[in-house]
Write a protein that holds these residues in place. Structure first.
Motif, mmCIF file in Angstrom:
data_model
loop_
_atom_site.group_PDB
_atom_site.id
_atom_site.type_symbol
_atom_site.label_atom_id
_atom_site.label_comp_id
_atom_site.label_asym_id
_atom_site.label_seq_id
_atom_site.Cartn_x
_atom_site.Cartn_y
_atom_site.Cartn_z
ATOM 1 N N PRO A 1 0.838 -1.201 0.000
ATOM 2 C CA PRO A 1 0.000 0.000 0.000
ATOM 3 C C PRO A 1 0.872 1.250 0.000
ATOM 4 N N ALA A 2 0.291 2.358 -0.410
ATOM 5 C CA ALA A 2 1.054 3.611 -0.527
ATOM 6 C C ALA A 2 1.746 4.003 0.777
ATOM 7 N N ALA A 3 1.143 3.663 1.914
ATOM 8 C CA ALA A 3 1.706 4.054 3.205
ATOM 9 C C ALA A 3 2.801 3.108 3.704
ATOM 10 N N ALA A 4 3.151 2.095 2.939
ATOM 11 C CA ALA A 4 4.102 1.082 3.416
ATOM 12 C C ALA A 4 5.443 1.141 2.695
ATOM 13 N N THR A 5 5.886 2.309 2.307
ATOM 14 C CA THR A 5 7.153 2.397 1.580
ATOM 15 C C THR A 5 8.334 1.929 2.433
ATOM 16 N N TYR A 6 8.268 2.136 3.742
ATOM 17 C CA TYR A 6 9.341 1.663 4.615
ATOM 18 C C TYR A 6 9.464 0.145 4.528
ATOM 19 N N ASN A 7 8.342 -0.566 4.674
ATOM 20 C CA ASN A 7 8.391 -2.028 4.597
ATOM 21 C C ASN A 7 8.764 -2.508 3.196
ATOM 22 N N GLN A 8 8.401 -1.761 2.159
ATOM 23 C CA GLN A 8 8.839 -2.128 0.819
ATOM 24 C C GLN A 8 10.359 -2.068 0.726
ATOM 25 N N MET A 9 10.952 -1.029 1.307
ATOM 26 C CA MET A 9 12.421 -0.927 1.308
ATOM 27 C C MET A 9 13.043 -2.069 2.099
ATOM 28 N N VAL A 10 12.396 -2.484 3.180
ATOM 29 C CA VAL A 10 12.878 -3.624 3.961
ATOM 30 C C VAL A 10 12.886 -4.878 3.093
ATOM 31 N N VAL A 11 11.787 -5.122 2.379
ATOM 32 C CA VAL A 11 11.697 -6.304 1.510
ATOM 33 C C VAL A 11 12.758 -6.234 0.411
ATOM 34 N N GLU A 12 12.900 -5.087 -0.205
ATOM 35 C CA GLU A 12 13.898 -4.947 -1.270
ATOM 36 C C GLU A 12 15.308 -5.173 -0.752
ATOM 37 N N SER A 13 15.608 -4.695 0.449
ATOM 38 C CA SER A 13 16.958 -4.914 0.987
ATOM 39 C C SER A 13 17.182 -6.377 1.332
ATOM 40 N N LEU A 14 16.149 -7.048 1.868
ATOM 41 C CA LEU A 14 16.284 -8.485 2.147
ATOM 42 C C LEU A 14 16.480 -9.278 0.863
ATOM 43 N N LEU A 15 15.758 -8.904 -0.173
ATOM 44 C CA LEU A 15 15.928 -9.582 -1.464
ATOM 45 C C LEU A 15 17.330 -9.342 -2.023
ATOM 46 N N GLY A 16 17.817 -8.113 -1.867
ATOM 47 C CA GLY A 16 19.168 -7.811 -2.333
ATOM 48 C C GLY A 16 20.223 -8.599 -1.596
ATOM 49 N N LEU A 17 20.076 -8.688 -0.282
ATOM 50 C CA LEU A 17 21.045 -9.438 0.519
ATOM 51 C C LEU A 17 20.965 -10.945 0.252
ATOM 52 N N GLY A 18 19.757 -11.424 -0.050
ATOM 53 C CA GLY A 18 19.584 -12.854 -0.265
ATOM 54 C C GLY A 18 19.462 -13.258 -1.719
ATOM 55 N N HIS A 19 19.911 -12.406 -2.637
ATOM 56 C CA HIS A 19 19.748 -12.705 -4.067
ATOM 57 C C HIS A 19 20.426 -14.010 -4.480
ATOM 58 N N HIS A 20 21.471 -14.398 -3.776
ATOM 59 C CA HIS A 20 22.191 -15.629 -4.128
ATOM 60 C C HIS A 20 21.422 -16.896 -3.756
ATOM 61 N N ILE A 21 20.407 -16.784 -2.874
ATOM 62 C CA ILE A 21 19.626 -17.969 -2.510
ATOM 63 C C ILE A 21 18.186 -17.898 -3.017
ATOM 64 N N ALA A 22 17.756 -16.732 -3.448
ATOM 65 C CA ALA A 22 16.380 -16.565 -3.931
ATOM 66 C C ALA A 22 16.309 -16.984 -5.396
ATOM 67 N N ARG A 23 15.573 -18.049 -5.647
ATOM 68 C CA ARG A 23 15.432 -18.562 -7.014
ATOM 69 C C ARG A 23 14.060 -18.239 -7.595
ATOM 70 N N PHE A 24 13.384 -17.265 -7.050
ATOM 71 C CA PHE A 24 12.033 -16.964 -7.485
ATOM 72 C C PHE A 24 11.943 -15.561 -8.066
ATOM 73 N N ASP A 25 10.911 -15.361 -8.870
ATOM 74 C CA ASP A 25 10.627 -14.060 -9.469
ATOM 75 C C ASP A 25 9.780 -13.263 -8.485
ATOM 76 N N VAL A 26 10.113 -11.998 -8.268
ATOM 77 C CA VAL A 26 9.378 -11.129 -7.350
ATOM 78 C C VAL A 26 8.852 -9.925 -8.116
ATOM 79 N N GLN A 27 7.588 -9.613 -7.883
ATOM 80 C CA GLN A 27 6.959 -8.422 -8.468
ATOM 81 C C GLN A 27 6.198 -7.682 -7.369
ATOM 82 N N PHE A 28 6.184 -6.369 -7.446
ATOM 83 C CA PHE A 28 5.458 -5.533 -6.496
ATOM 84 C C PHE A 28 4.181 -5.014 -7.152
ATOM 85 N N PHE A 29 3.095 -4.962 -6.360
ATOM 86 C CA PHE A 29 1.787 -4.550 -6.854
ATOM 87 C C PHE A 29 1.136 -3.585 -5.873
#
Length: 147
Positions: free
Chosen positions: A91-119
């Motif tokens: 949701p528009a008010a959750a940009t902080y948590n979106q950044m948290v998710v993006e940073s976790l995905l960035g840190l774990g990119h070597h183990i994440a074998r899935f496609d991620v999309q934001f909606f």
């Protein structure tokens, strides 16, 4: 089917699509956060989930404690499973948590074998995950009828 194992989560499971949808509904305190996330990890493992919809509506900002716990304990456990697609509703008010998710995905990119999309909304996310308007509408109706 709507699963209701933990009070702070609303969980939907579709066996035919191997799809898991969840949304935090526990309010502001995150005292049950680790328990809820462990429950989700068990579902991903036991039901061999391929598609996940993470609805961040209602989720309070994650503290550094929760972020570290997710990055160290939860994310590696889930990323090693059969998940292929993850749709994150922000949701528009959750940009902080979106950044948290993006940073976790960035840190774990070597183990994440899935496609991620934001909606911006769950229906768009389900449309992408199901690739079927009929299935998407059925899942939306089931979710709405359970509320």
């Amino acid at each position: 089917m709507i699963l209701a194992q933990i009070d702070c989560l609303r969980v939907q499971y579709d066996e035919s699509l191997c799809l898991l949808r969840y949304q935090w509904c526990g309010g502001s305190p995150l005292h049950s956060f680790a328990q809820a996330m462990n429950y989700l990890a068990e579902l991903v493992q036991s039901r061999q989930i391929k598609r996940v919809l993470v609805d961040m509506n209602g989720l309070p900002d994650l503290s550094m404690k929760e972020q570290i716990w997710v990055g160290v304990n939860w994310f590696p456990r889930v990323a090693a499973q059969s998940v292929q697609q993850v749709a994150v509703v922000v949701p528009a008010a959750a940009t902080y948590n979106q950044m948290v998710v993006e940073s976790l995905l960035g840190l774990g990119h070597h183990i994440a074998r899935f496609d991620v999309q934001f909606f911006a909304d769950p229906s768009s996310a389900l449309d992408w995950l199901t690739n079927s308007p009929i299935h998407m509408l059925a899942l939306m109706a089931e979710w709405q009828s359970a509320s």
